[in-house]
Write a protein that holds these residues in place. Structure first.
Motif, PDB file in Angstrom:
ATOM      1  N   TYR A 181       0.795  -1.213   0.000  1.00  0.00           N
ATOM      2  CA  TYR A 181       0.000   0.000   0.000  1.00  0.00           C
ATOM      3  C   TYR A 181       0.836   1.275   0.000  1.00  0.00           C
ATOM      4  O   TYR A 181       0.325   2.343  -0.296  1.00  0.00           O
ATOM      5  N   GLU A 182       2.126   1.199   0.339  1.00  0.00           N
ATOM      6  CA  GLU A 182       2.979   2.396   0.297  1.00  0.00           C
ATOM      7  C   GLU A 182       3.484   2.569  -1.133  1.00  0.00           C
ATOM      8  O   GLU A 182       4.644   2.354  -1.449  1.00  0.00           O
ATOM      9  N   ALA A 218      -3.802   1.264   8.781  1.00  0.00           N
ATOM     10  CA  ALA A 218      -2.643   1.870   8.125  1.00  0.00           C
ATOM     11  C   ALA A 218      -2.852   1.955   6.619  1.00  0.00           C
ATOM     12  O   ALA A 218      -2.557   2.976   5.979  1.00  0.00           O
ATOM     13  N   THR A 252      -4.774  -2.869  13.028  1.00  0.00           N
ATOM     14  CA  THR A 252      -3.779  -1.803  12.846  1.00  0.00           C
ATOM     15  C   THR A 252      -3.275  -1.769  11.411  1.00  0.00           C
ATOM     16  O   THR A 252      -3.072  -0.690  10.842  1.00  0.00           O
ATOM     17  N   HIS A 253      -3.089  -2.944  10.821  1.00  0.00           N
ATOM     18  CA  HIS A 253      -2.649  -2.988   9.423  1.00  0.00           C
ATOM     19  C   HIS A 253      -3.743  -2.457   8.501  1.00  0.00           C
ATOM     20  O   HIS A 253      -3.469  -1.671   7.578  1.00  0.00           O
ATOM     21  N   ALA A 257      -5.654   4.572   5.913  1.00  0.00           N
ATOM     22  CA  ALA A 257      -5.182   5.952   6.093  1.00  0.00           C
ATOM     23  C   ALA A 257      -4.270   6.382   4.952  1.00  0.00           C
ATOM     24  O   ALA A 257      -4.375   7.511   4.444  1.00  0.00           O
ATOM     25  N   THR A 258      -3.389   5.486   4.520  1.00  0.00           N
ATOM     26  CA  THR A 258      -2.452   5.816   3.439  1.00  0.00           C
ATOM     27  C   THR A 258      -3.196   6.074   2.139  1.00  0.00           C
ATOM     28  O   THR A 258      -2.902   7.033   1.413  1.00  0.00           O
TER      29      THR A 258
END
Length: 596
Positions: free
Chosen positions: A43-44, A318, A314-315, A321-322
């Motif tokens: 995802y980044e 993350a 949490t994953h 949000a990204t």
């Protein structure tokens, strides 16, 4: 893709040092880059792009260096499997870039390199004398098989699956159990996956085909007078986990179908099943014939997708949000979550019982069509479980987890027995009203609930006529192609007509109006309407709201299951398959003339 090109066309570094020394020095650099990029999360994307281009450049140089100096390198000790390993890593880089961008060209380039390894048999020499080399071949076959699955190249899929099984049998006779334990699980998974996905295989693509469906430019848009903006599907988060679901690696049957549902069908590939360009050639990558059938320049790009398997909360947050941070102003995010639910009485039960309220006890205040007319207040108590029970909230996703991200437009698709819990989001958004498609909270006893065929609701969204047949117990082998095509024509014309009803309706909610011009979202919504109508009229569960999916906000009454137009479409399709007795239609409807 043009900026990447063929690794064979990239320039190699000058070699004032011996070729073998230059080769292994470059190999070490490329290996370090590959290890770093392999550990980056999908995802980044912005961060990943820089690493991808650096790693790709090094492997391009390495590939050209070994091509130009093959004989010298072989004499210096270079093995065939080491050449295959370079090609395999280039293929992995391409596949990783496809997973991050959803660009079909990357997937086709990955296929080209895997196919070259396969036809040249780079890992074959000494295969059964070295357990490490055997496992390389097994991993290569499973990775290649994944690419072929996503490209819908079914003949190659079955060829690879058979080779994988035969090689594993040879390895079990030659090596110790511990050396092949992982590969045994892979073979078991792919055999179950192929068995589950065989029904109606290749009758019709899951992807959006402009040959069979309307070109996006020909779709009637929502008039500007009814919406202030037009949003497009930019990103999707897809995640499913059920205890007994069929999967291959980290790709479940439901996410596999959703991936394809949110992509354009490669031009020509589905309609040329006998044109297996590049599969039988021995000279390696041959892009010209294969790649020309991949991209249609008149179509928009595929929405980017993030596939999450058993994510921790949490994953998941993350990733969410990204994506929200990177999404453009005219973008809309699709969140697809499919998992078993933990309801209020389970969360509060000391014994952890998994029973839920019977479907007939669900809130009777909801409309007969299963729509929601307004916000449901109060705290949410149920959640989706994406992991092993007993881990507490670490693998549970609550409606409240999504609320902070409702500052962005999104379409939420929940496929779960506690899907109604997510209705609490409606009316509590932080800036953008959410659109939601919610599955039935109960499943008819006539459909297996062990997920061997995936979820029925997801199946309706991705292959509605296939799902109709599954619901009625009709197998693909029992259906004549003429019969299936006749039903498909009725469904296609009906969906097109319902789409016209929606875009011209004065009662269309602004939330739907602003996203309905996107062809993927429109298709999902129209299939949802078909699913809702079929399940609302299905005789074994008629009148039981828990068996009918719901949408938020409510859709115009013109597409209610009670309308003559929608019931007539279902009646025609049921009559074609000879299953009209399985539905309860309004008394004023009449069967088509060919009904006996």
């Amino acid at each position: 893709m043009s900026q990447l090109g063929n690794p064979a066309n990239s320039s190699s570094s000058s070699s004032s040092i011996p070729v073998s020394e230059a080769y292994w020095s470059l190999f070490d650099k490329a290996d370090r880059k590959f290890s770093k990029i392999r550990d980056l999360p999908y995802y980044e994307r912005n961060r990943y792009d820089a690493y991808f281009h650096k790693a790709f450049k090094l492997y391009s140089q390495l590939w050209k260096l070994q091509q130009e100096n093959r004989q010298k390198l072989v004499e210096a000790g270079l093995k065939r499997w080491e050449i295959g390993e370079i090609a395999s890593r280039i293929a992995q880089l391409y596949f990783g870039q496809y997973m991050r961008t959803s660009e079909a060209n990357y997937l086709s380039e990955s296929y080209v390199f895997y196919e070259a390894i396969f036809t040249r048999e780079y890992f074959k020499e000494g295969l059964l004398q070295d357990a490490s080399l055997a496992n390389r071949q097994l991993r290569f076959l499973s990775r290649f098989l994944m690419v072929c699955l996503l490209l819908n190249r079914r003949e190659m899929v079955h060829q690879l699956a058979n080779q994988l099984k035969m090689l594993l049998d040879d390895c079990k006779r030659t090596f110790q159990e511990k050396d092949v334990r992982e590969s045994k699980l892979v073979v078991q998974e792919i055999m179950k996956f192929l068995k589950a996905d065989t029904a109606f295989m290749n009758i019709r693509p899951f992807r959006y085909s402009v040959v069979l469906e309307s070109h996006p430019d020909s779709l009637t848009p929502v008039p500007p007078s009814r919406t202030k903006r037009y949003l497009r599907l930019q990103d999707a988060i897809l995640s499913s986990y059920h205890h007994n679901e069929v999967k291959f690696s980290e790709l479940t049957l439901d996410t596999f179908r959703m991936i394809q549902c949110l992509e354009w069908e490669p031009s020509g590939s589905f309609y040329r099943p006998n044109n297996r360009s590049g599969q039988n050639g021995g000279s390696g990558p041959s892009r010209s014939n294969f790649s020309q059938h991949i991209v249609d320049p008149t179509l928009p790009s595929n929405p980017r997708k993030s596939i999450l398997y058993r994510p921790s909360v949490t994953h998941f947050l993350a990733v969410l949000a990204t994506i929200c941070e990177e999404m453009p102003n005219d973008g809309v995010l699709l969140i697809y979550l499919s998992a078993s639910g933990i309801a209020k009485n389970i969360l509060s039960s000391p014994a952890g019982s998994e029973s839920i309220n019977d479907a007939e006890d669900i809130d009777k205040t909801k409309s007969p069509c299963g729509q929601v007319g307004g916000g449901i207040k109060g705290p949410s108590t149920g959640c989706l479980s994406f992991g092993v029970r007993g881990k507490g909230g670490l693998s549970c996703i609550y409606p409240s987890d999504i609320l902070p991200f409702t500052r962005r437009p999104f379409l939420l698709v929940i496929d779960s027995d506690v899907s109604e819990e997510f209705e609490t989001i409606h009316g509590s958004e932080k800036g953008e009203p959410a659109a939601m498609l919610l599955s039935p909270s109960a499943t008819s006893h006539t459909v297996a609930t062990d997920y061997r065929h995936g979820s029925l609701f997801t199946f309706f969204l991705t292959a509605p006529l296939h799902a109709f047949c599954l619901l009625l117990g009709i197998s693909g082998s029992d259906v004549e192609m003429d019969t299936f095509n006749k039903a498909e024509n009725v469904l296609s014309s009906s969906l097109s007509e319902w789409g016209q009803f929606l875009v011209t309706s004065e009662n269309l909610d602004q939330v739907w109006a602003q996203i309905l011009n996107d062809p993927f979202i429109r298709r999902l919504l129209l299939r949802f309407i078909f699913c809702r109508t079929v399940l609302a009229l299905y005789a074994p569960t008629i009148g039981k709201n828990g068996y009918v999916p719901r949408c938020v906000p409510s859709l115009p009454s013109v597409v209610d299951p009670t309308t003559a137009t929608l019931q007539s479409a279902v009646m025609q399709i049921a009559n074609i398959f000879g299953v009209s007795h399985s539905f309860v239609f309004s008394e004023y409807l009449v069967f088509p003339e060919n009904k006996q």
